[in-house]
Design an enzyme around this catalytic site. Sequence first.
Site, PDB file in Angstrom:
ATOM      1  N   GLU A 193      77.008  74.824 -33.758  1.00  0.00           N
ATOM      2  CA  GLU A 193      76.071  75.954 -33.835  1.00  0.00           C
ATOM      3  C   GLU A 193      75.861  76.407 -32.399  1.00  0.00           C
ATOM      4  OE1 GLU A 193      75.085  77.107 -36.667  1.00  0.00           O
ATOM      5  OE2 GLU A 193      75.242  75.444 -38.088  1.00  0.00           O
TER       6      GLU A 193
ATOM      7  N   ASN B   1      65.732  74.475 -26.826  1.00  0.00           N
ATOM      8  CA  ASN B   1      64.850  75.594 -27.197  1.00  0.00           C
ATOM      9  C   ASN B   1      63.938  75.292 -28.384  1.00  0.00           C
ATOM     10  OD1 ASN B   1      67.150  75.644 -28.860  1.00  0.00           O
ATOM     11  ND2 ASN B   1      66.954  77.832 -29.216  1.00  0.00           N
TER      12      ASN B   1
ATOM     13  N   GLU C 148      75.450  74.881 -41.774  1.00  0.00           N
ATOM     14  CA  GLU C 148      74.469  73.892 -42.189  1.00  0.00           C
ATOM     15  C   GLU C 148      73.478  74.605 -43.104  1.00  0.00           C
ATOM     16  OE1 GLU C 148      73.023  71.644 -38.771  1.00  0.00           O
ATOM     17  OE2 GLU C 148      75.055  71.199 -38.136  1.00  0.00           O
TER      18      GLU C 148
ATOM     19  N   CYS D 278      68.322  81.074 -30.570  1.00  0.00           N
ATOM     20  CA  CYS D 278      69.715  81.538 -30.697  1.00  0.00           C
ATOM     21  C   CYS D 278      69.796  82.784 -31.569  1.00  0.00           C
ATOM     22  CB  CYS D 278      70.576  80.428 -31.269  1.00  0.00           C
ATOM     23  SG  CYS D 278      69.906  79.784 -32.809  1.00  0.00           S
TER      24      CYS D 278
HETATM   25  P1  NAD Z   1      73.766  73.154 -23.739  1.00  0.00           P
HETATM   26  O1  NAD Z   1      75.080  73.449 -24.360  1.00  0.00           O
HETATM   27  O2  NAD Z   1      73.634  73.163 -22.277  1.00  0.00           O
HETATM   28  O3  NAD Z   1      73.246  71.699 -24.190  1.00  0.00           O
HETATM   29  C1  NAD Z   1      73.096  71.344 -25.547  1.00  0.00           C
HETATM   30  C2  NAD Z   1      73.186  69.835 -25.661  1.00  0.00           C
HETATM   31  O4  NAD Z   1      74.513  69.424 -25.331  1.00  0.00           O
HETATM   32  C3  NAD Z   1      72.253  69.077 -24.711  1.00  0.00           C
HETATM   33  O5  NAD Z   1      71.759  67.932 -25.359  1.00  0.00           O
HETATM   34  C4  NAD Z   1      73.203  68.667 -23.587  1.00  0.00           C
HETATM   35  O6  NAD Z   1      72.783  67.524 -22.892  1.00  0.00           O
HETATM   36  C5  NAD Z   1      74.471  68.389 -24.377  1.00  0.00           C
HETATM   37  N1  NAD Z   1      75.719  68.443 -23.605  1.00  0.00           N
HETATM   38  C6  NAD Z   1      75.968  69.137 -22.476  1.00  0.00           C
HETATM   39  N2  NAD Z   1      77.253  68.920 -22.076  1.00  0.00           N
HETATM   40  C7  NAD Z   1      77.810  68.095 -22.993  1.00  0.00           C
HETATM   41  C8  NAD Z   1      79.102  67.514 -23.140  1.00  0.00           C
HETATM   42  N3  NAD Z   1      80.079  67.750 -22.268  1.00  0.00           N
HETATM   43  N4  NAD Z   1      79.333  66.724 -24.205  1.00  0.00           N
HETATM   44  C9  NAD Z   1      78.363  66.490 -25.115  1.00  0.00           C
HETATM   45  N5  NAD Z   1      77.110  66.991 -25.011  1.00  0.00           N
HETATM   46  C10 NAD Z   1      76.845  67.789 -23.961  1.00  0.00           C
HETATM   47  O7  NAD Z   1      72.747  74.151 -24.440  1.00  0.00           O
HETATM   48  P2  NAD Z   1      71.237  74.373 -24.053  1.00  0.00           P
HETATM   49  O8  NAD Z   1      71.204  75.109 -22.759  1.00  0.00           O
HETATM   50  O9  NAD Z   1      70.491  73.107 -24.214  1.00  0.00           O
HETATM   51  O10 NAD Z   1      70.765  75.338 -25.244  1.00  0.00           O
HETATM   52  C11 NAD Z   1      70.863  76.718 -25.216  1.00  0.00           C
HETATM   53  C12 NAD Z   1      72.067  77.186 -25.999  1.00  0.00           C
HETATM   54  O11 NAD Z   1      72.009  76.685 -27.327  1.00  0.00           O
HETATM   55  C13 NAD Z   1      72.119  78.684 -26.135  1.00  0.00           C
HETATM   56  O12 NAD Z   1      73.443  79.120 -25.932  1.00  0.00           O
HETATM   57  C14 NAD Z   1      71.707  78.926 -27.582  1.00  0.00           C
HETATM   58  O13 NAD Z   1      72.179  80.115 -28.149  1.00  0.00           O
HETATM   59  C15 NAD Z   1      72.284  77.735 -28.248  1.00  0.00           C
HETATM   60  N6  NAD Z   1      71.629  77.465 -29.517  1.00  0.00           N
HETATM   61  C16 NAD Z   1      72.318  77.706 -30.675  1.00  0.00           C
HETATM   62  C17 NAD Z   1      71.694  77.499 -31.908  1.00  0.00           C
HETATM   63  C18 NAD Z   1      72.420  77.771 -33.194  1.00  0.00           C
HETATM   64  O14 NAD Z   1      71.943  77.329 -34.231  1.00  0.00           O
HETATM   65  N7  NAD Z   1      73.544  78.469 -33.184  1.00  0.00           N
HETATM   66  C19 NAD Z   1      70.383  77.024 -31.957  1.00  0.00           C
HETATM   67  C20 NAD Z   1      69.720  76.791 -30.753  1.00  0.00           C
HETATM   68  C21 NAD Z   1      70.351  77.008 -29.544  1.00  0.00           C
END
Ligand code: NAD
Length: 482
Positions: free
Chosen positions: A249, A151, A462, A283
């Site tokens: 996060e 995002n 963080e 998020c």
């Molecule tokens: P996601 O969890 O699908 O993927 C995030 C990252 O993790 C990607 O690089 C993905 O390739 C990797 N990943 C996936 N499976 C993995 C595994 N088994 N082991 C290690 N890495 C793995 O999330 P997304 O769809 O890319 O992002 C959206 C989500 O992120 C939403 O839930 C949003 O709320 C959250 N988000 C949180 C914050 C925060 O600061 N709290 C900030 C931005 C986004």
Amino acid sequence: MNTQDRLNFVNGAFAPAKDGAWLDDLAPATGQVIARIPRSTKADVDAAVAAAKTALPAWAKTPVAERAALLDRVADLLEARLDEIAEVESRDTGKPLALAMSLDIPRAISNFRFFADLVRTKTDDASMMADALNYTHRSPVGVCALVTPWNLPLYLLSWKTAPALAMGNTLVAKPSELTPLTASLLAEILNEAGCPPGVFNLVHGLGAEAGDALVSHPDVALVSFTGGTATGAKVAAAAAPQFKKLSLELGGKNPSLVFADCDFEKTVPGVTRSAFLNQGQICLCGSRILVERSIHDRFVDALLEELKAWKVGDPSDPATKIGAGISAAHRDKVEGYFNLALEEGGTIRCGGTRPPLPPPLRDGFFLEPTVITGLPATCRTATEEIFGPVVTVHPFDTEDEALQMANGTKYGLAASVWTSDLTRAHRVSQALESGMVWVNTWLHRDLRVPFGGVKASGVGREGGRNSLEFFSEAKNICVKLD
Ligand code: NAD
């Protein structure tokens, strides 16, 4: 290989995956392939971690002033290429170009400058005893895995890269496979800025393959993960038995609490922006609006009116406020919630549809901004993270009821409170189960403050000193004084 291919960056060199496999990268606004990235495997991750491990001793000993100078050079190079990088970020994510120009890339630049300044000026704690001096010595943690979502691709990667490098760690980054392009540009820029080989490594690929291999790797000492809550649980399960330092996060379902005594004219645009900025894919977005009953109907009317100015369409058009969602699969997921909301008794007051756009945008993953009313605050639509341009609005009668609704999800990332009663603002903010609360504002970010969530929104903080502390090991040294 063709010119649209982006490569891994390992030990100071750009390279495809060892087995030559590729993944397509799509532009969300058109659905067309714009690049290919390596589909990295464990072998690529092993090489990147080995390079980071080899580079660690020298980087850990590099004086802080030199590390900070590298971060400043990175900031300068990003700034010099701001237009180009913002264009790439917009194309890769589908977000409005104006947003990438004003928020994502400037923030990435300030992340590097901020942590350069912070590490230069940081002081260490000391505690005097009558007969001894204790002081805290901070050393790098080691090889750090940085895993980031789609995002805010460069913004979030820079938020981790800058403090991790500042504290003398070496890194392996795994960006989202859906938005890999600006991570590759960052690797180029770090290289140009003089980052020594192996200090920053980049491995592209799928989460379940490259991501899992990285966070499970025995030579990775720290995992900084930003992404979904379900993925965070998998990452924690892989990292915890090896006692890695871990920051998660995760997702959110953030409430905006609107009291009848709010400054109505400022609250409506503030809450609208909080709900729909970046297509609702931040998020921190306020996706549940809780409104005191006496102003509920007036507020909903004003929200619907305000949204008329939120034009959906071509991300490169300066008038566009809502670009494309990230993927067809994600759009299907969001549309599934439109159906669920109707089943749960809700009324879709605007949106709930795909906008009619001409080719090539017709094949992009756009959705109209959507407002849903009439749902119980406990239903699935109102408590699960949708992560799209969708809000639910719910009336409340008392402050206690508002808090109960606000705290009634498994998440606890961010909240906003809109009121002109200062005493109430403090009382409600302190009672919210949330890592961050904004009062009469939203996404008003000071890079020094703790950032993170409670409950299923994450573990750890963080931001500012919290980042420097997370990316270092504290050792107490007690010296006996005669
Ligand atoms: P996601 O969890 O699908 O993927 C995030 C990252 O993790 C990607 O690089 C993905 O390739 C990797 N990943 C996936 N499976 C993995 C595994 N088994 N082991 C290690 N890495 C793995 O999330 P997304 O769809 O890319 O992002 C959206 C989500 O992120 C939403 O839930 C949003 O709320 C959250 N988000 C949180 C914050 C925060 O600061 N709290 C900030 C931005 C986004």
